[in-house]
Write a protein that holds these residues in place. Structure first.
Motif, mmCIF file in Angstrom:
data_model
loop_
_atom_site.group_PDB
_atom_site.id
_atom_site.type_symbol
_atom_site.label_atom_id
_atom_site.label_comp_id
_atom_site.label_asym_id
_atom_site.label_seq_id
_atom_site.Cartn_x
_atom_site.Cartn_y
_atom_site.Cartn_z
ATOM 1 N N ILE A 145 30.603 -8.823 6.376
ATOM 2 C CA ILE A 145 30.367 -7.968 5.378
ATOM 3 C C ILE A 145 31.589 -7.247 4.989
ATOM 4 C CG2 ILE A 145 28.993 -6.205 6.897
ATOM 5 C CD1 ILE A 145 27.398 -5.349 4.366
ATOM 6 N N THR A 146 31.823 -6.979 3.702
ATOM 7 C CA THR A 146 33.125 -6.078 3.423
ATOM 8 C C THR A 146 32.697 -4.550 3.755
ATOM 9 O OG1 THR A 146 32.309 -5.653 1.182
ATOM 10 C CG2 THR A 146 33.595 -7.759 1.449
ATOM 11 N N TYR A 147 34.038 -3.856 3.985
ATOM 12 C CA TYR A 147 33.838 -2.422 4.197
ATOM 13 C C TYR A 147 32.992 -1.493 3.125
ATOM 14 C CZ TYR A 147 37.383 -2.813 7.780
ATOM 15 O OH TYR A 147 38.213 -3.074 8.913
ATOM 16 N N GLU A 148 33.373 -2.054 1.749
ATOM 17 C CA GLU A 148 32.610 -1.288 0.496
ATOM 18 C C GLU A 148 31.276 -1.544 0.576
ATOM 19 O OE1 GLU A 148 36.943 -2.469 -1.134
ATOM 20 O OE2 GLU A 148 35.373 -3.368 0.406
ATOM 21 N N GLU A 149 30.701 -3.011 0.937
ATOM 22 C CA GLU A 149 29.371 -3.124 0.992
ATOM 23 C C GLU A 149 28.700 -2.776 2.167
ATOM 24 O OE1 GLU A 149 28.682 -7.837 -0.715
ATOM 25 O OE2 GLU A 149 30.099 -7.573 0.889
ATOM 26 N N MET A 150 29.094 -2.259 3.230
ATOM 27 C CA MET A 150 28.707 -1.819 4.467
ATOM 28 C C MET A 150 28.654 -0.038 4.159
ATOM 29 S SD MET A 150 27.450 -2.573 7.292
ATOM 30 C CE MET A 150 26.186 -1.342 7.436
ATOM 31 N N LEU A 151 29.670 0.196 3.338
ATOM 32 C CA LEU A 151 29.652 1.826 2.970
ATOM 33 C C LEU A 151 28.497 2.212 2.020
ATOM 34 C CD1 LEU A 151 33.291 2.778 2.074
ATOM 35 C CD2 LEU A 151 31.931 3.866 3.700
ATOM 36 N N GLU A 152 28.167 1.186 1.152
ATOM 37 C CA GLU A 152 26.949 1.365 0.328
ATOM 38 C C GLU A 152 25.731 1.137 1.068
ATOM 39 O OE1 GLU A 152 27.131 2.609 -2.351
ATOM 40 O OE2 GLU A 152 28.846 1.972 -3.876
ATOM 41 N N MET A 153 25.448 0.200 2.034
ATOM 42 C CA MET A 153 24.489 0.019 2.684
ATOM 43 C C MET A 153 24.261 1.290 3.623
ATOM 44 S SD MET A 153 22.846 -3.292 2.473
ATOM 45 C CE MET A 153 22.152 -3.970 3.961
ATOM 46 N N ALA A 154 25.381 1.798 4.201
ATOM 47 C CA ALA A 154 25.309 3.006 5.337
ATOM 48 C C ALA A 154 24.856 3.996 4.354
ATOM 49 C CB ALA A 154 26.439 3.202 5.982
ATOM 50 N N ALA A 155 25.292 4.341 3.382
ATOM 51 C CA ALA A 155 25.168 5.573 2.474
ATOM 52 C C ALA A 155 23.548 5.313 1.962
ATOM 53 C CB ALA A 155 26.151 5.761 1.304
ATOM 54 N N SER A 156 23.228 4.270 1.821
ATOM 55 C CA SER A 156 21.897 3.950 1.342
ATOM 56 C C SER A 156 20.798 4.067 2.378
ATOM 57 C CB SER A 156 21.811 2.851 0.414
ATOM 58 O OG SER A 156 22.789 2.740 -0.581
ATOM 59 N N GLY A 157 21.040 4.336 3.663
ATOM 60 C CA GLY A 157 20.100 4.424 4.500
ATOM 61 C C GLY A 157 20.097 3.293 5.727
ATOM 62 N N ALA A 158 20.965 2.422 5.623
ATOM 63 C CA ALA A 158 20.961 1.422 6.977
ATOM 64 C C ALA A 158 21.480 1.949 7.878
ATOM 65 C CB ALA A 158 21.855 0.084 6.236
ATOM 66 N N LYS A 159 20.665 1.995 9.104
ATOM 67 C CA LYS A 159 20.957 2.652 10.354
ATOM 68 C C LYS A 159 21.665 2.133 11.114
ATOM 69 C CE LYS A 159 17.179 6.182 9.929
ATOM 70 N NZ LYS A 159 16.770 5.809 8.643
ATOM 71 N N VAL A 160 22.012 0.714 11.163
ATOM 72 C CA VAL A 160 22.986 0.156 11.904
ATOM 73 C C VAL A 160 24.151 0.421 12.073
ATOM 74 C CG1 VAL A 160 23.412 -1.794 10.316
ATOM 75 C CG2 VAL A 160 23.370 -2.467 12.749
ATOM 76 N N LEU A 161 24.926 1.123 10.963
ATOM 77 C CA LEU A 161 26.209 1.787 11.295
ATOM 78 C C LEU A 161 26.037 2.922 10.418
ATOM 79 C CD1 LEU A 161 28.920 -1.164 10.797
ATOM 80 C CD2 LEU A 161 28.419 0.269 12.943
ATOM 81 N N MET A 162 26.602 4.104 10.801
ATOM 82 C CA MET A 162 26.787 5.298 10.175
ATOM 83 C C MET A 162 27.832 5.158 9.160
ATOM 84 S SD MET A 162 24.117 6.518 11.483
ATOM 85 C CE MET A 162 23.938 8.221 11.081
ATOM 86 N N LEU A 163 27.645 6.224 8.256
ATOM 87 C CA LEU A 163 28.592 6.081 7.123
ATOM 88 C C LEU A 163 30.231 6.478 7.481
ATOM 89 C CD1 LEU A 163 28.865 6.089 3.895
ATOM 90 C CD2 LEU A 163 28.260 8.411 3.668
#
Length: 421
Positions: A196-214
């Motif tokens: 997964i790219t950094y940008e997509e992971m940033l959006e996932m984290a900012a949207s509540g995905a708890k596997v990695l913090m923003l």
């Protein structure tokens, strides 16, 4: 020889047995010829238990003392882990955040890392030892006080150490096998993502995905640190977070995943004079209270009254402070009242491919409508669509979107641990 930074969360070190298993994994990495630095969280629910204790002795504990108390959790796990490693015949040395050179701002409870000066860690590595660092904590540059980095701070500690030490990879060990297309607790057939790219992971984290913090993902992206998310309970390959959406091939999958967040609240400021600068004054009040806001919507002004409503979302924990700060500024700004609603949830669809695929928003809204989910606020970025809905409908919304965009895999995802606290 590679330099590997590993992070183990609370569920990975939740008992003596689990600590011994983690020690074996660390020693195996060392024996494979790598230098190893480990950032470790407090055991299991220790942090929550310490918070409960603090509230039993004081309704409003002083922030400085709270940080002194909470940092003790990681000191317990780091020293136990170092003992477990030494019993396996390898040398390990444990360090608090301040001893490891983690320099932060002075805000207690949610300090930010300014710099990492890991000279003692480098000395330990050069002498052949494994360095164990207490996550979630540092020392203030100004006041020299002990600080904590807020929830998920150990992820950020690990990535910051990896960046400062120029590590080859930062491995984040958790209680799932990597980053999934949705939370496996809600969607059992959620699929593990290989990359997964950094940008997509940033959006996932900012949207509540708890596997990695923003903040951890932001830090990794800024310094180009590849992050490998894996489970400490299995040897499955996990997910690699690296690279940019700009480098993705055109034909890559349209949607990466669905994220959700139960921790948001909605604040509506009613009958605000519809004049230039009014929204700025509202958000200046919120900013001066040092609160982060997420989504913002302003209604169309009513022509008769010349007034409008401004609604925004923010973390539930910050809601009462936001309401209190706005109430103080009511006369100065001239609005009618502040409405607070903490029975909301946020669901988001993330994917780099949506930039070049028309119709994603329509399909998104149709899927929610079919599931009977009413949209209260909607906001988008280039690679994300987020909506606010009732918290009772959140799980249905996640499942509906996951099915509508056909994100599921063939095998059932496994959640190995985690108490859900």
């Amino acid at each position: 020889m590679a330099l590997v930074v590993q992070k183990y969360g609370g569920s990975s070190v939740g008992s003596a047995e689990r600590i011994k298993r983690v020690a074996e994994r660390i020693v195996a990495t060392r024996k494979a010829g790598n230098d190893v630095v480990v950032a470790v969280s407090a055991m299991g629910d220790t942090t929550d238990e310490l918070l409960d204790l603090a509230r039993q002795v004081s309704p409003v504990p002083p922030a400085r003392e709270m940080d002194m108390l909470l940092t003790s959790g990681e000191r317990i796990s780091m020293s136990l882990l170092a003992m477990a490693i030494s019993s396996l015949g390898a040398e390990a040395r444990s360090y608090t955040g301040s001893q490891a050179g983690v320099i932060t701002t002075s805000v207690h409870g949610k300090a930010r890392i300014i710099d990492v000066t890991p000279s003692r860690i480098q000395d330990a590595l050069s002498e052949g030892a494994i360095a164990i660092v207490a996550g979630f904590q540092g020392v203030s540059q100004d006041s020299k006080e002990i600080t904590t980095l807020g929830r998920g701070g150990t992820d950020t500690t690990a990535v910051a150490l990896a960046a400062a030490l120029k590590a080859d990879v930062c491995e984040i060990y958790t209680d799932v096998d990597g980053v999934f297309t949705a939370d496996p607790r809600i969607v059992p057939n959620a699929k593990r993502l290989e990359t997964i790219t950094y940008e997509e992971m940033l959006e996932m984290a900012a949207s509540g995905a708890k596997v990695l913090m923003l903040r951890c993902v932001e830090y990794a992206r800024r310094y180009g640190v590849p992050v490998h998310v894996r489970s400490s309970f299995s040897n499955k390959p996990g997910t690699i977070v690296s690279g940019s959406v700009e480098d993705l091939p055109v034909e890559q999958a349209m949607i990466t995943g669905v994220a959700h967040d139960r921790s948001e609240a909605k604040v509506t400021v009613t009958a605000v004079p519809d004049l230039p600068g009014m929204a700025a004054r509202i958000f200046r009040v919120v900013a001066e209270a040092e609160l982060d806001i997420d989504m913002v919507v302003q209604n169309v002004s009513q022509a008769v009254s010349g007034r409008t409503d401004v609604t925004f979302t923010l973390p539930k924990d910050d809601g009462p402070r936001a309401v209190a700060a706005l109430e103080k500024a009511r006369e100065e700004i001239g609005f009618d009242q502040v409405l607070y609603d903490d029975h909301v949830g946020k669901v988001s669809l993330v994917g780099a491919g949506m930039r070049s695929h028309p119709g994603v928003t329509a399909q998104f809204c149709e899927a929610l409508a079919a599931a009977g989910v009413n949209i209260e606020i909607i906001s988008t970025s280039e690679i994300r669509i987020s909506v606010i809905c009732r918290d009772t409908q959140l799980d249905d919304a996640v499942r509906a979107l996951h099915d509508a965009f056909e994100l599921g895999g063939d095998e059932e995802a496994v959640v190995y641990a985690g108490s859900g606290r």
